[in-house]
Design an enzyme around this catalytic site. Structure first.
Site, PDB file in Angstrom:
ATOM      1  N   LEU A 114       0.815  -1.216   0.000  1.00 20.37           N
ATOM      2  CA  LEU A 114       0.000   0.000   0.000  1.00 20.37           C
ATOM      3  C   LEU A 114       0.850   1.268   0.000  1.00 20.37           C
ATOM      4  CD1 LEU A 114      -2.731  -1.110   2.546  1.00 20.37           C
ATOM      5  CD2 LEU A 114      -2.730  -1.310   0.051  1.00 20.37           C
TER       6      LEU A 114
ATOM      7  N   HIS B 261      -3.467   4.316  -2.314  1.00 23.32           N
ATOM      8  CA  HIS B 261      -4.472   3.445  -1.674  1.00 23.32           C
ATOM      9  C   HIS B 261      -5.096   4.161  -0.469  1.00 23.32           C
ATOM     10  CE1 HIS B 261      -1.682   0.274  -3.409  1.00 23.32           C
ATOM     11  NE2 HIS B 261      -2.848  -0.065  -3.936  1.00 23.32           N
TER      12      HIS B 261
ATOM     13  N   ASP C 142      -5.710   3.274 -12.907  1.00 25.58           N
ATOM     14  CA  ASP C 142      -6.095   2.095 -13.694  1.00 25.58           C
ATOM     15  C   ASP C 142      -7.437   2.402 -14.358  1.00 25.58           C
ATOM     16  OD1 ASP C 142      -3.954   0.130 -12.882  1.00 25.58           O
ATOM     17  OD2 ASP C 142      -4.699   0.768 -10.935  1.00 25.58           O
TER      18      ASP C 142
HETATM   19  O1  PAF Z   1      -6.044  -2.527  -8.842  1.00 25.64           O
HETATM   20  C1  PAF Z   1      -5.750  -3.542  -8.174  1.00 25.64           C
HETATM   21  O2  PAF Z   1      -4.974  -3.486  -7.218  1.00 25.64           O
HETATM   22  C2  PAF Z   1      -6.355  -4.890  -8.560  1.00 25.64           C
HETATM   23  O3  PAF Z   1      -6.470  -5.011  -9.942  1.00 25.64           O
HETATM   24  C3  PAF Z   1      -7.679  -5.174  -7.852  1.00 25.64           C
HETATM   25  C4  PAF Z   1      -8.770  -4.194  -8.268  1.00 25.64           C
HETATM   26  C5  PAF Z   1      -7.496  -5.130  -6.348  1.00 25.64           C
HETATM   27  C6  PAF Z   1      -8.160  -6.588  -8.234  1.00 25.64           C
HETATM   28  O4  PAF Z   1      -7.227  -7.556  -7.854  1.00 25.64           O
END
Ligand code: PAF
Length: 284
Positions: free
Chosen positions: A33, A37, A150
């Protein structure tokens, strides 16, 4: 903060929360993390009464065995950060809990998962959609938080949630960056010091490209120039630099008023794959 690793334990706790009328938020992660996050956790705390963070390095979304083997795993540090950030529960299932022997189902989202990262990482978005669907059903969360870094992943998750009528609100949060502009990513910690210096060229070149497109530069020429600049800076290979509609990820060859557009890129430094993206300011 409590740490739970079984679906039964998770469900029992969530049932108690929901009986007490709590709105439950989930932040799905693969651990390692960073502040990006934690910004999702803060967003979740602002919108939910109870927050779950999941930490699960999902093997079925890796198309490369080395990438899976070397993906950073820092559960103790992650747990400390999450406790300090006010998370109520860390859900960290094992691989055999998530995928018991005989597991045979895949969720496949067509359209938005094709091209971009889906073009070079076969099966990646099936793996993401499958695990996110399971995490949403396991946690029964009312809202779920994802980072816009993402961008394609967010679109895939939104499409799946709509198509499968999953009763959850998907909330996308802005990309967090280092002071020099590099997007925060768990993979950054695998960069050598010299690769880290080079990495900043990715957001800088994308920023310049987005600015050029915003003032009317020819889109294919601007994208080709950005690819060349990234290669000159030391990225090898440059997988893609593309302009896509923010609404449905359709490729855009021109910027049209009223259609939000996003520049998206993926490129490698050594064995580290970096992705980034930024909104292109719309013409007045
Ligand atoms: O973005 C991420 O860390 C991963 O693709 C997720 C959404 C936790 C799925 O494993």
């Amino acid at each position: 903060m409590e740490t739970i690793s079984t679906v039964a334990g998770l469900r029992a706790r969530v049932r108690q929360w929901k009986q007490a009328g709590a709105r439950v938020g989930v932040v799905p992660t693969m651990g390692a993390l960073h502040d990006g996050h934690l910004s999702l956790v803060h967003a979740a705390r602002a919108r939910a009464d109870r927050v779950i963070t999941t930490v699960f390095v999902n093997p079925i979304q890796f198309d490369n065995a080395d990438d899976l083997a070397t993906y950073p795993r820092t559960l103790d540090d992650d747990a400390r950060l999450l406790a300090d950030a006010g998370v109520d529960m860390l859900y960290a299932p094992t691989v055999s809990q998530m995928y018991p022997p005989g597991f045979a189902t895949r969720i496949s989202v067509s359209g938005v998962s094709e091209g971009l990262c889906g073009g070079t990482r076969p099966g990646h978005f099936d793996g993401v959609a499958t695990v996110v669907c399971k995490l949403l059903l396991q946690t029964l969360a009312d809202c779920a938080f994802f980072g816009e870094k993402d961008f394609q992943q967010v679109q895939v998750v939104r499409r799946m949630v709509t198509d499968l009528d999953l009763p959850v609100e998907i909330i996308a949060c802005p990309t967090r960056r280092e002071a020099d502009g590099l997007a925060l990513s768990s993979r950054n910690r695998r960069l050598t010091p010299s690769q880290r210096e080079t990495a900043v060229a990715l957001p800088r070149i994308l920023q310049a490209c987005a600015a050029d497109i915003a003032v009317g530069a020819d889109v294919p020429a601007a994208l080709a120039r950005a690819v060349r600049q990234l290669a000159d800076a030391g990225f090898d290979p440059v997988e893609y630099v593309e302009l896509r509609s923010e609404l449905d990820l359709q490729p855009l060859a021109v910027l049209t008023g009223g259609m939000p557009a996003r520049l998206l890129a993926a490129a490698w430094l050594g064995d580290v794959r970096l992705i980034d993206g930024m909104a292109v300011p719309l013409p007045e």
